[in-house]
Design a protein around this motif. Structure first.
Motif, PDB file in Angstrom:
ATOM      1  N   ILE A  93       1.298   7.434  -6.709  1.00  0.00           N
ATOM      2  CA  ILE A  93       0.235   8.411  -6.977  1.00  0.00           C
ATOM      3  C   ILE A  93       0.719   9.794  -6.600  1.00  0.00           C
ATOM      4  CG2 ILE A  93      -2.118   9.094  -6.421  1.00  0.00           C
ATOM      5  CD1 ILE A  93      -2.677   6.162  -5.747  1.00  0.00           C
ATOM      6  N   PRO A  94       0.748  10.747  -7.549  1.00  0.00           N
ATOM      7  CA  PRO A  94       1.225  12.104  -7.222  1.00  0.00           C
ATOM      8  C   PRO A  94       0.248  12.831  -6.330  1.00  0.00           C
ATOM      9  CG  PRO A  94       0.386  12.033  -9.461  1.00  0.00           C
ATOM     10  CD  PRO A  94       0.354  10.624  -8.953  1.00  0.00           C
ATOM     11  N   ASN A  95       0.760  13.720  -5.497  1.00  0.00           N
ATOM     12  CA  ASN A  95      -0.056  14.523  -4.578  1.00  0.00           C
ATOM     13  C   ASN A  95       0.126  15.984  -4.917  1.00  0.00           C
ATOM     14  OD1 ASN A  95      -1.593  15.449  -2.509  1.00  0.00           O
ATOM     15  ND2 ASN A  95      -0.117  14.955  -0.891  1.00  0.00           N
ATOM     16  N   ASN A  96      -0.932  16.581  -5.558  1.00  0.00           N
ATOM     17  CA  ASN A  96      -0.893  17.992  -5.975  1.00  0.00           C
ATOM     18  C   ASN A  96       0.281  18.261  -6.916  1.00  0.00           C
ATOM     19  OD1 ASN A  96      -3.130  18.615  -4.395  1.00  0.00           O
ATOM     20  ND2 ASN A  96      -1.848  19.011  -2.597  1.00  0.00           N
ATOM     21  N   GLY A  97       0.546  17.288  -7.806  1.00  0.00           N
ATOM     22  CA  GLY A  97       1.597  17.505  -8.794  1.00  0.00           C
ATOM     23  C   GLY A  97       2.995  17.305  -8.268  1.00  0.00           C
ATOM     24  N   ILE A  98       3.138  16.957  -6.991  1.00  0.00           N
ATOM     25  CA  ILE A  98       4.467  16.777  -6.403  1.00  0.00           C
ATOM     26  C   ILE A  98       4.586  15.334  -5.951  1.00  0.00           C
ATOM     27  CG2 ILE A  98       6.070  17.514  -4.620  1.00  0.00           C
ATOM     28  CD1 ILE A  98       4.592  20.154  -4.519  1.00  0.00           C
ATOM     29  N   SER A  99       5.459  14.596  -6.533  1.00  0.00           N
ATOM     30  CA  SER A  99       5.626  13.193  -6.156  1.00  0.00           C
ATOM     31  C   SER A  99       6.340  13.091  -4.832  1.00  0.00           C
ATOM     32  CB  SER A  99       6.419  12.445  -7.235  1.00  0.00           C
ATOM     33  OG  SER A  99       7.739  12.933  -7.278  1.00  0.00           O
ATOM     34  N   SER A 100       6.137  11.937  -4.198  1.00  0.00           N
ATOM     35  CA  SER A 100       6.765  11.732  -2.904  1.00  0.00           C
ATOM     36  C   SER A 100       8.277  11.666  -3.026  1.00  0.00           C
ATOM     37  CB  SER A 100       6.242  10.453  -2.252  1.00  0.00           C
ATOM     38  OG  SER A 100       6.539   9.351  -3.085  1.00  0.00           O
ATOM     39  N   ASP A 101       8.782  11.258  -4.208  1.00  0.00           N
ATOM     40  CA  ASP A 101      10.223  11.205  -4.398  1.00  0.00           C
ATOM     41  C   ASP A 101      10.824  12.592  -4.341  1.00  0.00           C
ATOM     42  OD1 ASP A 101      10.079   8.499  -4.691  1.00  0.00           O
ATOM     43  OD2 ASP A 101       9.953   8.559  -6.881  1.00  0.00           O
ATOM     44  N   THR A 102      10.084  13.567  -4.902  1.00  0.00           N
ATOM     45  CA  THR A 102      10.567  14.949  -4.860  1.00  0.00           C
ATOM     46  C   THR A 102      10.586  15.466  -3.448  1.00  0.00           C
ATOM     47  OG1 THR A 102       9.604  15.283  -7.043  1.00  0.00           O
ATOM     48  CG2 THR A 102      10.216  17.260  -5.802  1.00  0.00           C
ATOM     49  N   ARG A 103       9.523  15.124  -2.688  1.00  0.00           N
ATOM     50  CA  ARG A 103       9.448  15.604  -1.309  1.00  0.00           C
ATOM     51  C   ARG A 103      10.537  14.980  -0.448  1.00  0.00           C
ATOM     52  NH1 ARG A 103       3.956  14.507  -2.215  1.00  0.00           N
ATOM     53  NH2 ARG A 103       4.116  12.619  -0.933  1.00  0.00           N
ATOM     54  N   SER A 104      10.906  13.753  -0.758  1.00  0.00           N
ATOM     55  CA  SER A 104      11.884  13.065   0.069  1.00  0.00           C
ATOM     56  C   SER A 104      13.300  13.547  -0.151  1.00  0.00           C
ATOM     57  CB  SER A 104      11.816  11.556  -0.176  1.00  0.00           C
ATOM     58  OG  SER A 104      12.171  11.279  -1.507  1.00  0.00           O
ATOM     59  N   CYS A 155       0.829  -1.216   0.000  1.00  0.00           N
ATOM     60  CA  CYS A 155       0.000   0.000   0.000  1.00  0.00           C
ATOM     61  C   CYS A 155       0.862   1.263   0.000  1.00  0.00           C
ATOM     62  CB  CYS A 155      -0.928  -0.001   1.214  1.00  0.00           C
ATOM     63  SG  CYS A 155      -2.191  -1.294   1.161  1.00  0.00           S
ATOM     64  N   LYS A 156       1.969   1.230   0.731  1.00  0.00           N
ATOM     65  CA  LYS A 156       2.853   2.391   0.770  1.00  0.00           C
ATOM     66  C   LYS A 156       3.494   2.635  -0.594  1.00  0.00           C
ATOM     67  CE  LYS A 156       4.039   2.461   5.676  1.00  0.00           C
ATOM     68  NZ  LYS A 156       5.131   2.363   6.671  1.00  0.00           N
ATOM     69  N   LYS A 157       3.862   1.544  -1.281  1.00  0.00           N
ATOM     70  CA  LYS A 157       4.457   1.696  -2.610  1.00  0.00           C
ATOM     71  C   LYS A 157       3.460   2.286  -3.591  1.00  0.00           C
ATOM     72  CE  LYS A 157       7.874  -2.002  -2.202  1.00  0.00           C
ATOM     73  NZ  LYS A 157       8.318  -3.335  -2.694  1.00  0.00           N
ATOM     74  N   VAL A 158       2.213   1.820  -3.507  1.00  0.00           N
ATOM     75  CA  VAL A 158       1.170   2.370  -4.379  1.00  0.00           C
ATOM     76  C   VAL A 158       0.965   3.848  -4.091  1.00  0.00           C
ATOM     77  CG1 VAL A 158      -1.285   2.256  -4.945  1.00  0.00           C
ATOM     78  CG2 VAL A 158       0.031   0.150  -4.662  1.00  0.00           C
ATOM     79  N   LYS A 159       1.003   4.222  -2.830  1.00  0.00           N
ATOM     80  CA  LYS A 159       0.799   5.616  -2.439  1.00  0.00           C
ATOM     81  C   LYS A 159       1.916   6.512  -2.964  1.00  0.00           C
ATOM     82  CE  LYS A 159      -0.253   8.487   1.577  1.00  0.00           C
ATOM     83  NZ  LYS A 159      -0.370   8.519   3.056  1.00  0.00           N
ATOM     84  N   THR A 160       3.149   5.987  -3.013  1.00  0.00           N
ATOM     85  CA  THR A 160       4.268   6.798  -3.506  1.00  0.00           C
ATOM     86  C   THR A 160       4.180   7.038  -5.010  1.00  0.00           C
ATOM     87  OG1 THR A 160       5.610   4.804  -3.767  1.00  0.00           O
ATOM     88  CG2 THR A 160       5.817   6.009  -1.689  1.00  0.00           C
TER      89      THR A 160
END
Length: 727
Positions: A397-408, A390-395
Motif C-alpha cells: 500500500i503506497p503512503n502519500n505516493g511514495i512506496s516503502s521500497d523507494t523509502r528503503s 501484515c507487514k507485506k501488505v503494508k509495504t
C-alpha cells in the motif's frame, strides 16, 4: 494477670493474642511492596539501557532478598490462621505465585555469583521453597486452603520446577565463566594485534569500531546475558508467565463469577491487612512477570524459523557444558580416607551412582526445557507468520505516493563484520548473527547518549589551553626554586587543579559569572581526572594524594573553604592579591610546622605519600602560592583579573594534559573481572561520545615527546617542560 495471658477464670486470653496480627499483615504487604519495587526498578533500568534480557541488579538472589521474600510469602506458610473470606483465599494463592515470580525474575543473577555464593543462596532458596510447598500441602489437607486447590497444586508444581531449573542453571555458571574468561583473553589479544597493525592516528570512526569489538566481546560473554539467553531461563520465563496467568484467572473468576464459589463466613485474624497483601502481591506479580515473559518471547522470536529464514528442525541434544561440572566432580577421587577396602569401594560406588543420577536429571531438565522451547515456537510461529503477512501488505500500500521500497533505498552506513568477536557457547551458533546485529544498535545508543551530554563548561575552559605550546601551564604552577617544607611528595593530576581553584576563589573583585563558570568547569573536569587516575594508578601509589584532592575539593565546592580557611572572607579582608597569596602560604606553612610538634609527626619520615591529608594539602598550597608570589611582579600577577586568567589557563592546561590519557583509559578493560567488563566497555562508549568536542580540541596538541607511560604522570610533564625551559 488478665492482660498478661490468663483471664479471671484462669483460661488463656486467646483474643488478645490475635490483636497484633493485622500489623503483621501490614509487614507482609510492605515486604511484598519491596519485591515489587525491586523488580520494577530493574525493569525500567534495563528498558532504558536496552537490555531486553533484563539482568537482575536489585531483584537478585542474595541474603537480603531471600529474607524479604520469606516475609512476603508468610501467608502461604501460615498453617493455622483461619482464612475464610474470598480475599483471604486469594491472598494465599498470590503469596505462592509471588515466590514463583521472584524465582523466574531473578534467575540471571546466578551468573554474577561465585561458587560459594551460588551454593549457599541455592540451598537457602531451596529450604524456603520446600517449606512453602510442604506447608501449602498441609493446608490443603487440613482445609485452611479450601478453594482454588487446582491453582494451588499448579503453583506448588511450578515452584518445584523453577527451583530445579535454578539448580540446573547454577551448575553451568562456574564452567561458563571459566570458558568465557579464556575466550575473551584470546579475542582481546586478536583485537589488539589488528589495531597495532594500523599505524595511522585513530580517529572517531576507528575508536568507535575498536570499542564495538570490545563491547561485542564483553556483552556477549556477560554472565547475566549468558544465563538470560539459555534454554532453561527461557523455560523459566514460560513457567513464570503461566503462574501469573493462574493467579489472574483465579481473581477474575472469583469477582466476575462469584456464584460459582462458596465462601465461608467469619473473619480472618489478619482482618483489613489481607486486602493490602493481595493488592501489593498482585502488583508485584504483574511487574515481576514482564521481564521473564519478554525473555521467553525474545528467545522464541530468535529461534522462530520463519523470522530467521532457516529450517525449524531442532536437534534435541545436551551440550557438554550442561553436565561438565558434574562429570568433573565424578572424576575427582574422594578425600575421605577409609582403612577398610570394602568401605572405600562402597563410598566410591555410591558417589558414582549419585552423580550418574544427577547427570541423568540434568540431561532430562535440559531436554525438557528444549521441548518447551519447541512447543513455544510451534504455537508462536503462527502469530509471527501473521505479523509478517501484515507487514507485506503494508509495504504494497503506497503512503502519500511514495512506496516503502523507494523509502528503503536511502543509503545506510555499512556495519563492520564483528561476528568473530561474538562470544557464544556450543549450540548457540545460530544466535551469532542476531547478537551481532542487536549489539550494533546498543553501541550506537550509548554513543548518542554521550554526545547529547557534552560537558559544555569544561569544553569552554579547554579552549583557553595552550595547545600549541604543549600545555605549558603544567610546568608553571610549581617552581623548583621554591624551598620544600619537607621531602617532596609526588603530584597527582587532581590536587594542583583543586589548589589553584582555591586560590582563584579567594581573589577579590572577580566577576561572579566567571567564578561560577570556573567552578562548574573544574567539577566536570574532575570527573574525567578521577576516571583516568583510577585506571592508571592501579597499584594505588597515589591513593592518599588523590584522596586529599577529593576531600579538599568538597570544602571548596560546597563551603568555599580550603581546609579551615574561609576563602570568601579572606578575599574581603585582604588589601591586595599579594596579601592573599601570602596569607594562604603562611596558613599552609603554619599548619605544617604545628604538625611537626605533635607525636604523629613520625609519619613524615615514612614517605610523603603516607602523610596525613591536611599536611599533603598544606604542602601543595604552600608550593603553588610561593610560586605565584615569585612571579607576581614579573608577570603582573598583582592585578586580580590577570592572575585569575593565569590561574584559569594553568587549570585548563593541567586538565588538558591529563585528558590526553583518555583514549588509553577507554581500552583499559582487560584487567577487569568478567562481571565488571561490560560496564567498563559501556562506560567507555559513553565517554567516547561525551568527550567528542574535547578530543577535537586535544588533537591540536603537537605530538608529545613523552611515551604513553610517562604521559600518565603530571611530574613527567613537568620534567619535560623544565628541560625545554632550561634548553
Amino acid at each position: 494477670m488478665g492482660k498478661l495471658g490468663c483471664g479471671i477464670d484462669g483460661n488463656l486470653n486467646e483474643a488478645k493474642f490475635s490483636e497484633p496480627i493485622p500489623w503483621i499483615g501490614l509487614y507482609i504487604a510492605a515486604a511484598s511492596l519491596a519485591c515489587a519495587i525491586a523488580m520494577t526498578v530493574d525493569l525500567i533500568r534495563c528498558s532504558r539501557q536496552q537490555k531486553f534480557w533484563f539482568p537482575s541488579k536489585f531483584s537478585s538472589i542474595n541474603a537480603t532478598s531471600l529474607t524479604i521474600i520469606a516475609v512476603a510469602v508468610k501467608l502461604s506458610v501460615d498453617l493455622n490462621a483461619a482464612m475464610p473470606r474470598r480475599v483471604d483465599q486469594l491472598a494465599k494463592l498470590s503469596s505462592g505465585t509471588l515466590l514463583c515470580t521472584v524465582m523466574g525474575n531473578s534467575m540471571p543473577s546466578l551468573g554474577t555469583m561465585d561458587n560459594n555464593d551460588l551454593c549457599t543462596n541455592i540451598i537457602a532458596l531451596g529450604i524456603l521453597v520446600v517449606t512453602a510447598i510442604v506447608n501449602m500441602g498441609v493446608q490443603l489437607g487440613t482445609g485452611v486452603i479450601y478453594l482454588y486447590w487446582k491453582e494451588h497444586a499448579l503453583i506448588m508444581f511450578l515452584m518445584l520446577i523453577l527451583l530445579i531449573i535454578l539448580c540446573s542453571s547454577a551448575l553451568t555458571v562456574p564452567v561458563n565463566n571459566k570458558y568465557f574468561q579464556y575466550k575473551y583473553n584470546k579475542k582481546y589479544d586478536m583485537a589488539l594485534k589488528e589495531d597495532s597493525n594500523e599505524t595511522r592516528k585513530r580517529g572517531d570512526k576507528e575508536l568507535k569500531e575498536d570499542l564495538m569489538k570490545l563491547w561485542m566481546m564483553a556483552h556477549t560473554c556477560s554472565p547475566q546475558f549468558v544465563v538470560g539467553r539459555s534454554v532453561t531461563c527461557e523455560a523459566a520465563g514460560a513457567f513464570c508467565l503461566l503462574g501469573a496467568m493462574t493467579l489472574a484467572q483465579a481473581i477474575l473468576r472469583s469477582y466476575l463469577m462469584p456464584w460459582s464459589f462458596k465462601f465461608c463466613t467469619g473473619e480472618s485474624d489478619y482482618k483489613w491487612s489481607t486486602i493490602l497483601v493481595l493488592i501489593t502481591q498482585t502488583i508485584a506479580v504483574g511487574a515481576g512477570t514482564i521481564a521473564p515473559a519478554i525473555r521467553w518471547f525474545n528467545a522464541v522470536n530468535f529461534r522462530c524459523p520463519i523470522r530467521r529464514k532457516k529450517s525449524g528442525k531442532k536437534v534435541l541434544t545436551v551440550e557438554r557444558y550442561w553436565i561438565q561440572l558434574l562429570v568433573e566432580i565424578k572424576e575427582c577421587p574422594l578425600n575421605i580416607r577409609f582403612q577398610d577396602r570394602f568401605c572405600k569401594k562402597f563410598a566410591h560406588d555410591v558417589k558414582y551412582k549419585l552423580l550418574d543420577l544427577c547427570i541423568g536429571m540434568q540431561t532430562g531438565i535440559v531436554l525438557g526445557s528444549k521441548v518447551i522451547q519447541f512447543i513455544s515456537v510451534y504455537f508462536m510461529i503462527r502469530i509471527f507468520s501473521f505479523c509478517d503477512f501484515c507487514k507485506k501488505v503494508k509495504t504494497i500500500i503506497p503512503n502519500n505516493g511514495i512506496s516503502s521500497d523507494t523509502r528503503s533505498e536511502s543509503p545506510s552506513t555499512p556495519k563492520p563484520d564483528l561476528s568473530r568477536y561474538v562470544m557464544h557457547l556450543e549450540g548457540e551458533e545460530e544466535l551469532v548473527e542476531l547478537m551481532m546485529k542487536n549489539n550494533f544498535d546498543a553501541t550506537d545508543h550509548w554513543l548518542r547518549r554521550g554526545e547529547r551530554k557534552q560537558p559544555k563548561h569544561l569544553t569552554e575552559l579547554m579552549e583557553k589551553s595552550t595547545f600549541a605550546e604543549g600545555f605549558k601551564g603544567v610546568g608553571e604552577f610549581d617552581s623548583d626554586l621554591v624551598l620544600s617544607l619537607g621531602s617532596e611528595p609526588p603530584n597527582c593530576w587532581a590536587l594542583p587543579v583543586v589548589t589553584l581553584t582555591a586560590i582563584a576563589v579567594a581573589l577579590p573583585n572577580v566577576s561572579g559569572s566567571l567564578m561560577k563558570q570556573l567552578m562548574c568547569s573544574v567539577n566536570e573536569g574532575l570527573i574525567y581526572v578521577r576516571l583516568i587516575e583510577d585506571n592508571l594508578d592501579a597499584k594505588g601509589e597515589l591513593f592518599n594524594i588523590r584522596k586529599t584532592a577529593n576531600v579538599v575539593w568538597v570544602g571548596i565546592d560546597l563551603y568555599h573553604k580550603w581546609l579551615d580557611v574561609d576563602l570568601r572572607k579572606l578575599s574581603l579582608q585582604a588589601e591586595n592579591t599579594k596579601e592573599i597569596l601570602e596569607k594562604l602560604s603562611d596558613s599552609a606553612k603554619n599548619r605544617f610546622e604545628e604538625f611537626k610538634k605533635t607525636p604523629m609527626s613520625q609519619c613524615l619520615k615514612e614517605g610523603p605519600s603516607k602523610w596525613p591529608i591536611k599536611i599533603l594539602a598544606a604542602n601543595s598550597m604552600y608550593r603553588i602560592s610561593q610560586t605565584l608570589l615569585q612571579n607576581c611582579e614579573r608577570r603582573n600577577y598583582l592585578i586580580n583579573e590577570i592572575l585569575f586568567e593565569a590561574l584559569t589557563v594553568m587549570i585548563s592546561d593541567i586538565l588538558g594534559a591529563c585528558l590526553t590519557n583518555l583514549q588509553r583509559v577507554m581500552f583499559n578493560c582487560l584487567g577487569r573481572t568478567i562481571i565488571e567488563r561490560e560496564l567498563c566497555v559501556r562506560r567507555a562508549v559513553f565517554v567516547l561520545g561525551k568527550t567528542k568536542k574535547i578530543r577535537k580540541l586535544l588533537d591540536q596538541q603537537p605530538i608529545s615527546t613523552l611515551d604513553p607511560d610517562q604521559m600518565a604522570y603530571i611530574d613527567e610533564w613537568r620534567s619535560m617542560h623544565n628541560l625545554k625551559f632550561n634548553a
